[in-house]
Design a protein around this motif. Structure first.
Motif, short mmCIF file in Angstrom:
data_model
loop_
_atom_site.label_atom_id
_atom_site.label_comp_id
_atom_site.label_asym_id
_atom_site.label_seq_id
_atom_site.Cartn_x
_atom_site.Cartn_y
_atom_site.Cartn_z
N ALA A 113 53.28 61.72 5.71
CA ALA A 113 54.15 62.62 6.47
C ALA A 113 54.25 63.97 5.76
CB ALA A 113 55.53 62.00 6.63
N GLU A 114 54.49 65.03 6.56
CA GLU A 114 54.56 66.37 6.00
C GLU A 114 55.69 66.50 4.98
OE1 GLU A 114 54.32 71.00 7.50
OE2 GLU A 114 55.21 69.51 8.83
N GLU A 115 56.79 65.79 5.20
CA GLU A 115 57.91 65.89 4.27
C GLU A 115 57.55 65.35 2.89
OE1 GLU A 115 61.19 63.01 5.00
OE2 GLU A 115 59.96 62.35 6.69
N TYR A 116 56.50 64.53 2.80
CA TYR A 116 56.05 63.99 1.51
C TYR A 116 54.77 64.65 1.03
CZ TYR A 116 59.39 60.34 2.79
OH TYR A 116 60.52 59.67 3.17
N SER A 362 50.40 64.93 9.68
CA SER A 362 50.94 66.23 9.27
C SER A 362 50.04 67.33 9.85
CB SER A 362 50.98 66.33 7.75
OG SER A 362 49.70 66.13 7.20
N PRO A 363 50.54 68.55 9.98
CA PRO A 363 49.74 69.63 10.58
C PRO A 363 48.49 69.94 9.76
CG PRO A 363 52.07 70.23 10.44
CD PRO A 363 51.90 68.98 9.64
N GLY A 376 39.81 71.73 18.44
CA GLY A 376 40.58 72.95 18.35
C GLY A 376 41.75 72.92 17.41
N ASN A 377 41.53 73.30 16.15
CA ASN A 377 42.63 73.44 15.19
C ASN A 377 42.93 74.89 14.88
OD1 ASN A 377 43.41 70.80 14.70
ND2 ASN A 377 41.79 70.45 13.21
N THR A 378 42.06 75.81 15.33
CA THR A 378 42.25 77.23 15.02
C THR A 378 42.55 78.02 16.28
OG1 THR A 378 39.87 77.60 15.18
CG2 THR A 378 40.75 77.15 13.00
#
Length: 523
Positions: A113-116, A362-363, A376-378
């Motif tokens: 997760a992004e928070e970690y 996470s992003p 498409g990530n950009t």
């Protein structure tokens, strides 16, 4: 029903034609699409680990490990991380029986997760704690020897024991393990997993601690004898997949405890170990590096689609957490960091990391673009990442690699202390009488098929060097000459430079030349 682009389908049974019996029309693009997609349903089979089964689950940490690593998902108790696990057999093809003697792959994809801290950590190991070789350059040779003969398409003990014997003893620890009943796990739920390689924990102060991992089955460990495996195979060659999925569907969620061993950099460099701790053919004795529990993994969901998850799942030891969990200098691991990613780009596609089974939760913020299967990530026209005028994604200082000093001569050379036989002898001595008898029978069953006296005697000399009782029993069962075996073993050393196979001195050559095999009807 729709086409692949979402347009409605009016008829999925009859192709557009000139009358009921006339020629077909090119304009029925839906029919062409259906067949074209069918023709392309297969992706290249994995060269190794082709037969596999996957499941979703969660990993929950036991406590705060921040003194050892900056990995956020290990920074406190009860931190939950999504995982996807793929179990597999190594050598055989995708439709092969799950009862074959073969190492089992044990690959775990942590979706952090992004928070970690975010990202993916792939812990890619086996159910056995050691490997056949210690340098990645020999991996293609290992797999070629174990794969079917390129002429007959039949797996042949003459080929792989020739390779094992030529290694000079490096494979002895693995053979002693693989040919025990550990070589055929009863089920996937009832086997352990091992990282095999050493990794590095890095904490916020940039202190490095070397670490190995083990997944300990909370269902216990259970294996099959050769005869038990044959009995199961005659009835069901999918037994391991069936058992795993049936257990999960019935709510009997299998679980494993993740444990780790550590060594400091000073311990790693100690000459008192008696082996090189970065050697993938060795385990770390528990009395030297005790195991500590770090968390628990539970598998609780069967994938919705086998191909989209298990087949397209792409594991890569190069997916690690810089500044928190990093690779060690292990020569086998270093090769895997590049080869796995290269394989996945070839097998699944350039953008395999964008597929749902592989995509982090996470992003993803990167300036890469285009390529096969891009989703498409950009966005926008800024794709070069370093700029005076554009806002590039900022690197995270905490994710910098740890530093270490390297002071050595660049050379193609093996490790100084190979210690190929000592640990295998310890393992043999730890087996019960039943396990020893089964190991001898399993080894002799394959080795006895080898036609070359030199190969059989060489392999048995390695086993004799490991433990005289072990070598004698296999030699007798595999029709070896004990006088020659003992002579070969006497010339072996646990500290031969890697690559110096026995047989390079006059005494060994004399023993081979003077050996006259006993002629029998079977021979």
């Amino acid at each position: 029903m729709t086409s692949d682009v979402g347009t409605a389908v009016g008829d999925d049974r009859n192709t557009l034609s000139v009358g009921p019996s006339g020629p077909l029309l090119v304009q029925d693009t839906r029919a062409a699409e259906k067949l074209a997609r069918f023709d392309r349903e297969r992706i290249p089979e994995r060269v190794v680990h082709a037969r596999g089964v996957g499941a979703h689950g969660t990993f929950v940490s036991y406590g705060d490990l921040s003194a050892l690593t900056s990995a956020g998902f290990l920074g406190g108790a009860d931190r939950e991380t999504e995982v996807f696990v793929r179990f597999s057999t190594v050598i055989h093809s995708k439709g092969s029986p799950e009862t074959l003697r073969d190492p089992r792959g044990f690959a775990v994809k942590f979706k952090i997760a992004e928070e970690y801290g975010g990202g993916i950590w792939d812990l890619v190991g086996n159910n056995l704690d050691v490997f056949f070789i210690r340098d990645q350059i020999s991996f293609p040779d290992l797999i070629h020897s174990l794969k079917p003969d390129p002429v007959t398409n039949i797996q042949d003990p003459n080929r792989y024991f020739d390779f094992f014997g030529a290694l000079g003893g490096a494979a002895t620890n693995m053979l002693t393990t693989l040919y025990s009943d550990l070589g055929i796990p009863a089920t996937l739920r009832e086997m352990n997993g091992h990282s095999v390689h050493a990794y590095k924990f890095v904490n916020s102060a940039r202190k490095v601690t070397y670490v190995k991992f083990e997944w300990t089955s909370m269902q216990g460990v259970r294996n099959l004898t050769t005869s038990e495996a044959a009995e199961i195979q005659s009835k069901d060659f999918n037994h391991a997949t069936r058992d795993l999925y049936d257990s999960i569907e019935a709510g009997r969620f299998p679980a494993w405890e993740l444990r780790y061993q550590t060594m400091s950099a000073e311990q790693m460099a100690s000459a008192d170990l008696g082996f090189n701790p970065l050697d993938a053919t060795k385990f770390w004795p528990e009395e030297l590096a005790p195991f500590v529990a770090i968390g628990k993994m539970t598998l609780n969901r069967v994938p919705d689609n086998f191909f989209q998850t298990t087949e397209q799942s792409a594991f890569n030891p190069g997916a690690f957490l810089p500044g928190a969990i990093e690779p060690s200098e292990d020569k086998m691991l270093q090769g895997r960091l590049m080869s796995y990613a290269d394989t996945q780009r070839y097998r699944v596609g350039t953008n395999h990391a964008m597929l749902p089974v592989n995509r982090p939760i996470s992003p993803v913020r990167a300036h890469t673009q285009d390529g096969e299967a891009n989703s498409g990530n950009t966005k926008g026209n800024f794709n070069y990442g370093i700029s005076l005028t554009q806002a590039a994604f900022a690197p995270a200082d905490a994710a910098r690699f740890s530093t270490n000093r390297v002071c050595a001569v660049i050379a193609q050379a093996g490790i100084e202390v190979t210690a190929d036989f000592r640990q295998a002898g310890m393992r043999w001595a730890s087996y019960s009488e039943r396990d020893q008898a089964n190991t001898v029978a399993n080894l002799a069953g394959d080795l006895g098929q080898v036609r070359s006296d030199l190969v059989r005697n060489t392999v048995c000399s390695h086993l004799y060097k490991t433990h005289p009782d072990f070598g004698r029993r296999v030699a007798e069962a595999a029709r070896c000459d004990m006088r020659v075996v003992m002579g070969m073993a006497a010339r072996l050393s646990d500290n031969l430079p890697s690559g110096d196979a026995p047989g390079t001195d006059d005494a060994f050559d004399d023993a081979v030349e003077s050996y006259e095999p006993e002629v029998t009807a079977s021979a």
